[in-house]
Design a protein around this motif. Structure first.
Motif, PDB file in Angstrom:
ATOM      1  N   TYR A 204      -6.253  -7.405  -6.933  1.00 37.29           N
ATOM      2  CA  TYR A 204      -4.820  -8.525  -6.942  1.00 37.29           C
ATOM      3  C   TYR A 204      -4.271  -7.419  -5.285  1.00 37.29           C
TER       4      TYR A 204
ATOM      5  N   ASP B  16      -3.037 -12.212 -10.883  1.00 36.45           N
ATOM      6  CA  ASP B  16      -1.417 -12.782 -11.020  1.00 36.45           C
ATOM      7  C   ASP B  16      -1.417 -13.322 -11.901  1.00 36.45           C
TER       8      ASP B  16
ATOM      9  N   GLN C 275      -3.175 -11.677 -15.387  1.00 35.46           N
ATOM     10  CA  GLN C 275      -2.859 -10.417 -15.958  1.00 35.46           C
ATOM     11  C   GLN C 275      -1.238 -10.781 -16.438  1.00 35.46           C
ATOM     12  N   ARG C 276      -0.861 -11.982 -15.940  1.00 38.04           N
ATOM     13  CA  ARG C 276      -0.021 -12.211 -17.051  1.00 38.04           C
ATOM     14  C   ARG C 276       0.228 -12.923 -18.032  1.00 38.04           C
TER      15      ARG C 276
ATOM     16  N   THR D  46       0.207  -2.225 -14.950  1.00 39.98           N
ATOM     17  CA  THR D  46       0.502  -3.883 -14.015  1.00 39.98           C
ATOM     18  C   THR D  46       1.703  -4.073 -14.910  1.00 39.98           C
TER      19      THR D  46
ATOM     20  N   ARG E 231       4.191  -3.019 -11.688  1.00 44.49           N
ATOM     21  CA  ARG E 231       3.573  -3.439 -10.779  1.00 44.49           C
ATOM     22  C   ARG E 231       4.427  -4.716 -10.981  1.00 44.49           C
ATOM     23  N   LEU E 232       4.681  -5.449 -11.773  1.00 42.53           N
ATOM     24  CA  LEU E 232       5.729  -7.041 -12.389  1.00 42.53           C
ATOM     25  C   LEU E 232       6.625  -6.688 -11.990  1.00 42.53           C
ATOM     26  N   ASP E 233       7.600  -5.664 -12.392  1.00 38.64           N
ATOM     27  CA  ASP E 233       8.864  -5.251 -12.717  1.00 38.64           C
ATOM     28  C   ASP E 233       9.380  -5.533 -11.819  1.00 38.64           C
TER      29      ASP E 233
ATOM     30  N   THR F 218       8.440  -6.653  -8.872  1.00 32.30           N
ATOM     31  CA  THR F 218       7.672  -7.930  -7.628  1.00 32.30           C
ATOM     32  C   THR F 218       8.700  -9.366  -7.887  1.00 32.30           C
ATOM     33  N   GLU F 219       9.185  -8.752  -9.239  1.00 34.69           N
ATOM     34  CA  GLU F 219      10.834  -9.852  -9.702  1.00 34.69           C
ATOM     35  C   GLU F 219      11.926  -9.389  -9.247  1.00 34.69           C
TER      36      GLU F 219
ATOM     37  N   PHE G 144      10.795  -7.559 -14.396  1.00 34.02           N
ATOM     38  CA  PHE G 144      10.116  -8.376 -15.023  1.00 34.02           C
ATOM     39  C   PHE G 144      10.753  -8.612 -16.952  1.00 34.02           C
TER      40      PHE G 144
END
Length: 139
Positions: free
Chosen positions: A45, A57, A60-61, A107, A110-112, A114-115, A119
């Protein structure tokens, strides 16, 4: 591959510590392999191509959370840490658990970021809730 590994790991976690069929070596090696897979996905990633990033991505999700039950990586790892037994499990396995926890939290962060709005894990609405809503609308 990751599904098979998660299935083996989950099965080993759910076996009670005192049971004879508990394979401590299999549990330790599957955790180490899972940790390495998470590192590879994180690396793909961060420095991969656009297609690599999209695939990493998505994987990982799927690994981090399962919508239908508490079987994502985070709940399983928390259960494993809670049930850690110093007599049967080596100290290296505790280190692997901490590294896996670090990468999972990284991770999630990172998701938090980008969303939009953070997240959020959405649960599917149950049929019962849908029936109650429909019944309330009909009245």
């Amino acid at each position: 591959m990751s599904h098979l590994l998660l299935t083996v790991w989950q099965h080993q976690i759910e076996i009670p510590s005192r049971a004879e069929e508990k394979d401590w070596d299999l549990q330790a090696s599957s955790l180490a392999l899972l940790k390495e897979m998470m590192y590879v996905l994180d690396l793909a990633y961060r420095i991969g191509t656009k297609a690599d990033r999209k695939a990493a991505d998505k994987l990982q999700r799927k690994l981090l959370h399962d919508d239908l039950r508490q079987s994502g990586l985070f709940p399983l790892l928390c259960r494993m840490i809670k049930n850690y037994n110093m007599k049967n499990q080596p100290a290296s396995q505790a280190g692997d658990m901490m590294e896996a926890l670090y990468i999972i939290i990284h991770t999630f962060e990172r998701l938090d970021k980008t969303e939009r709005g953070g997240f959020i894990v959405r649960q599917r609405a149950s049929r019962r809730r849908a029936k109650l809503t429909r019944a309330g609308l009909e009245e």
